[in-house]
Motif scaffolding. Structure first.
Motif, mmCIF file in Angstrom:
data_model
loop_
_atom_site.group_PDB
_atom_site.id
_atom_site.type_symbol
_atom_site.label_atom_id
_atom_site.label_comp_id
_atom_site.label_asym_id
_atom_site.label_seq_id
_atom_site.Cartn_x
_atom_site.Cartn_y
_atom_site.Cartn_z
ATOM 1 N N LYS A 236 0.846 -1.193 0.000
ATOM 2 C CA LYS A 236 0.000 0.000 0.000
ATOM 3 C C LYS A 236 0.880 1.241 0.000
ATOM 4 O O LYS A 236 1.985 1.243 0.559
ATOM 5 C CB LYS A 236 -0.900 -0.025 1.250
ATOM 6 N N SER A 237 0.403 2.323 -0.621
ATOM 7 C CA SER A 237 1.128 3.591 -0.585
ATOM 8 C C SER A 237 0.133 4.739 -0.648
ATOM 9 O O SER A 237 -1.042 4.548 -0.963
ATOM 10 C CB SER A 237 2.128 3.681 -1.752
ATOM 11 N N GLY A 238 0.631 5.941 -0.347
ATOM 12 C CA GLY A 238 -0.234 7.111 -0.305
ATOM 13 C C GLY A 238 0.418 8.325 -0.941
ATOM 14 O O GLY A 238 1.639 8.479 -0.934
ATOM 15 N N LEU A 239 -0.431 9.196 -1.495
ATOM 16 C CA LEU A 239 0.007 10.427 -2.151
ATOM 17 C C LEU A 239 -0.813 11.605 -1.659
ATOM 18 O O LEU A 239 -1.970 11.458 -1.244
ATOM 19 C CB LEU A 239 -0.176 10.307 -3.668
ATOM 20 N N MET A 240 -0.208 12.797 -1.721
ATOM 21 C CA MET A 240 -0.900 14.049 -1.451
ATOM 22 C C MET A 240 -0.961 14.869 -2.733
ATOM 23 O O MET A 240 -0.097 14.746 -3.601
ATOM 24 C CB MET A 240 -0.161 14.887 -0.408
ATOM 25 N N VAL A 241 -1.969 15.734 -2.830
ATOM 26 C CA VAL A 241 -2.020 16.727 -3.897
ATOM 27 C C VAL A 241 -2.134 18.108 -3.257
ATOM 28 O O VAL A 241 -2.438 18.241 -2.072
ATOM 29 C CB VAL A 241 -3.218 16.489 -4.847
ATOM 30 N N GLY A 242 -1.886 19.128 -4.058
ATOM 31 C CA GLY A 242 -2.004 20.496 -3.559
ATOM 32 C C GLY A 242 -0.718 21.278 -3.591
ATOM 33 O O GLY A 242 -0.689 22.452 -3.217
ATOM 34 N N LEU A 243 0.375 20.649 -4.068
ATOM 35 C CA LEU A 243 1.674 21.310 -4.098
ATOM 36 C C LEU A 243 2.113 21.659 -5.527
ATOM 37 O O LEU A 243 3.298 21.822 -5.791
ATOM 38 C CB LEU A 243 2.723 20.421 -3.429
ATOM 39 N N GLY A 244 1.144 21.773 -6.416
ATOM 40 C CA GLY A 244 1.460 22.211 -7.775
ATOM 41 C C GLY A 244 1.616 21.106 -8.776
ATOM 42 O O GLY A 244 1.927 21.362 -9.941
ATOM 43 N N GLU A 245 1.408 19.861 -8.361
ATOM 44 C CA GLU A 245 1.484 18.746 -9.296
ATOM 45 C C GLU A 245 0.340 18.830 -10.311
ATOM 46 O O GLU A 245 -0.715 19.381 -10.032
ATOM 47 C CB GLU A 245 1.420 17.400 -8.555
ATOM 48 N N THR A 246 0.552 18.288 -11.485
ATOM 49 C CA THR A 246 -0.487 18.262 -12.513
ATOM 50 C C THR A 246 -1.182 16.907 -12.510
ATOM 51 O O THR A 246 -0.671 15.926 -11.946
ATOM 52 C CB THR A 246 0.102 18.523 -13.904
ATOM 53 N N PHE A 247 -2.324 16.850 -13.181
ATOM 54 C CA PHE A 247 -3.050 15.583 -13.283
ATOM 55 C C PHE A 247 -2.191 14.556 -14.007
ATOM 56 O O PHE A 247 -2.139 13.387 -13.614
ATOM 57 C CB PHE A 247 -4.374 15.798 -14.017
ATOM 58 N N ASP A 248 -1.505 14.987 -15.064
ATOM 59 C CA ASP A 248 -0.648 14.063 -15.811
ATOM 60 C C ASP A 248 0.500 13.546 -14.949
ATOM 61 O O ASP A 248 0.877 12.373 -15.043
ATOM 62 C CB ASP A 248 -0.099 14.743 -17.061
ATOM 63 N N GLU A 249 1.076 14.422 -14.107
ATOM 64 C CA GLU A 249 2.126 13.963 -13.197
ATOM 65 C C GLU A 249 1.589 12.909 -12.234
ATOM 66 O O GLU A 249 2.275 11.925 -11.916
ATOM 67 C CB GLU A 249 2.700 15.137 -12.406
ATOM 68 N N MET A 250 0.387 13.123 -11.770
ATOM 69 C CA MET A 250 -0.210 12.143 -10.863
ATOM 70 C C MET A 250 -0.413 10.813 -11.572
ATOM 71 O O MET A 250 -0.122 9.744 -11.009
ATOM 72 C CB MET A 250 -1.544 12.669 -10.335
ATOM 73 N N LEU A 251 -0.872 10.841 -12.816
ATOM 74 C CA LEU A 251 -1.082 9.601 -13.555
ATOM 75 C C LEU A 251 0.235 8.858 -13.754
ATOM 76 O O LEU A 251 0.295 7.622 -13.623
ATOM 77 C CB LEU A 251 -1.731 9.895 -14.911
ATOM 78 N N GLU A 252 1.294 9.589 -14.060
ATOM 79 C CA GLU A 252 2.604 8.949 -14.225
ATOM 80 C C GLU A 252 3.069 8.314 -12.922
ATOM 81 O O GLU A 252 3.641 7.210 -12.914
ATOM 82 C CB GLU A 252 3.626 9.980 -14.698
ATOM 83 N N THR A 253 2.811 8.995 -11.812
ATOM 84 C CA THR A 253 3.213 8.466 -10.507
ATOM 85 C C THR A 253 2.405 7.230 -10.151
ATOM 86 O O THR A 253 2.950 6.244 -9.633
ATOM 87 C CB THR A 253 3.044 9.553 -9.426
ATOM 88 N N LEU A 254 1.110 7.256 -10.433
ATOM 89 C CA LEU A 254 0.283 6.073 -10.186
ATOM 90 C C LEU A 254 0.771 4.892 -11.014
ATOM 91 O O LEU A 254 0.823 3.755 -10.527
ATOM 92 C CB LEU A 254 -1.182 6.367 -10.523
#
Length: 338
Positions: A236-254
């Motif tokens: 299991k792992s966890g992420l935060m948003v709100g620090l300027g990341e983009t949706f595409d960056e989040m998808l790459e990280t996932l």
């Protein structure tokens, strides 16, 4: 010239040691962007939560204080503390309340730890048994000062819970152990039901948010844990948003997390604890969290919890199948630790 005799150039600003500027003169806004939220800005309406203070909350608060235990619920100023404690669940933080690292988002204090209580595992397990938890979450501060980075304490807690509350599922939320395999192997050898290690932010933000860590190291820890634990251990792992990341960056990280065999995922909104922590760039809308959740499910995660107030241990008992209701006297009094 010795470091203590150096003086900054006249034109340079004085270095700081705040979490918002953990590298001294590092320009955080170069990474986050210039448009950040003021510290006292009003939060969107979806962040309203009831203040803690119900009877179950008070009962757990008294029990935890009586055992001289630490919880990440308190130390990290979690917004869900009232709901979770009212449900009869809590996340125990072992190895003291002082961390050896200075992450830009974290409200846990940093410094030179002194905590060393060999009886702590037994006290944590006694509390888990008294609370009647069907799913106990155990985390810790980073302890880079210890030879095994605190792995032995996790081993002790797992063994004690197995003895004192054998029907309780155990989730460990560990540091990265500096990327060393032997401390990780010690923990996985005890076969916790869930192994959790949070990557926290997208790779681009590591230099300001997670100094002392690397995204690649955290991914390697997760992959190795799965390889060592096999089908017996859920990763299991966890992420935060709100620090300027983009949706595409989040998808790459996932995608990177799935490539490293992570099965369960949590995604929540970063909330700035104090003005000395990293500023918020923006608040993500609940619809955006739903889109992230759908994208993560499409990538193959087995369980995804995404929302503004989601934290790594929020409703952790729902992240994996639970064969048992809560057990024990406290669980019976409060209707089960569900």
């Amino acid at each position: 010239m010795p470091a203590h005799t150096r003086t900054p150039a006249a034109s340079a600003p004085a270095p700081t040691r705040s979490r918002a500027n953990p590298g001294g003169n590092a320009n955080v806004l170069t990474v986050l962007g210039p448009d950040v939220q003021p510290h006292r800005s009003r939060k969107p309406p979806w962040f309203k939560v009831p203040a803690p203070g119900g009877p179950r909350y008070r009962e757990l608060h008294s029990l935890i204080e009586a055992e001289n235990l630490h919880t990440v619920c308190q130390e990290a100023a979690c917004p869900n503390i009232g709901e979770c404690w009212q449900r009869g669940t809590a996340t125990f933080m072992i190895l003291g309340d002082t961390c050896t690292r200075r992450c830009g988002f974290c409200n846990v204090k940093t410094g030179k730890p002194t905590w060393n209580d060999p009886l702590e595992p037994a006290r944590v397990a006694r509390s888990v048994a008294r609370m009647g938890l069907r799913h106990a979450v155990i985390t810790s501060v980073d302890r880079d000062d210890l030879p095994d980075y605190g792995a032995g304490a996790f081993v002790g807690v797992i063994r004690q819970i197995r003895r004192q509350s054998p029907r309780t599922q155990i989730e460990v939320l560990t540091p990265d152990f500096r990327g060393e395999e032997m401390p990780l192997a010690k923990v996985i050898a005890e076969r916790p039901d869930v192994f959790n290690h949070n990557v926290e932010v997208v790779p681009r933000l590591y230099p300001v948010a997670r100094r002392g860590s690397t995204f690649e190291r955290s991914c390697r820890v997760l992959r190795t844990a799965k390889e060592m634990g096999g089908e017996e251990v859920v990763t299991k792992s966890g992420l935060m948003v709100g620090l300027g990341e983009t949706f595409d960056e989040m998808l790459e990280t996932l995608g990177a997390l799935r490539d490293h065999h992570v099965q369960v995922l949590t995604i929540g909104q970063y909330l700035r604890p104090t003005e000395n922590h990293l500023p918020i760039v923006r608040y993500w809308h609940p619809d955006e969290f739903r889109a992230l959740e759908q994208a993560a499910i499409a990538l193959g995660f087995e369980h995804v919890a995404a929302g503004p107030l989601v934290r790594s241990s929020y409703h952790a008992d729902q992240h994996v199948p639970q064969p048992e209701p809560g057990i024990g006297p406290l669980a019976q009094r409060i209707g089960g630790a569900r």
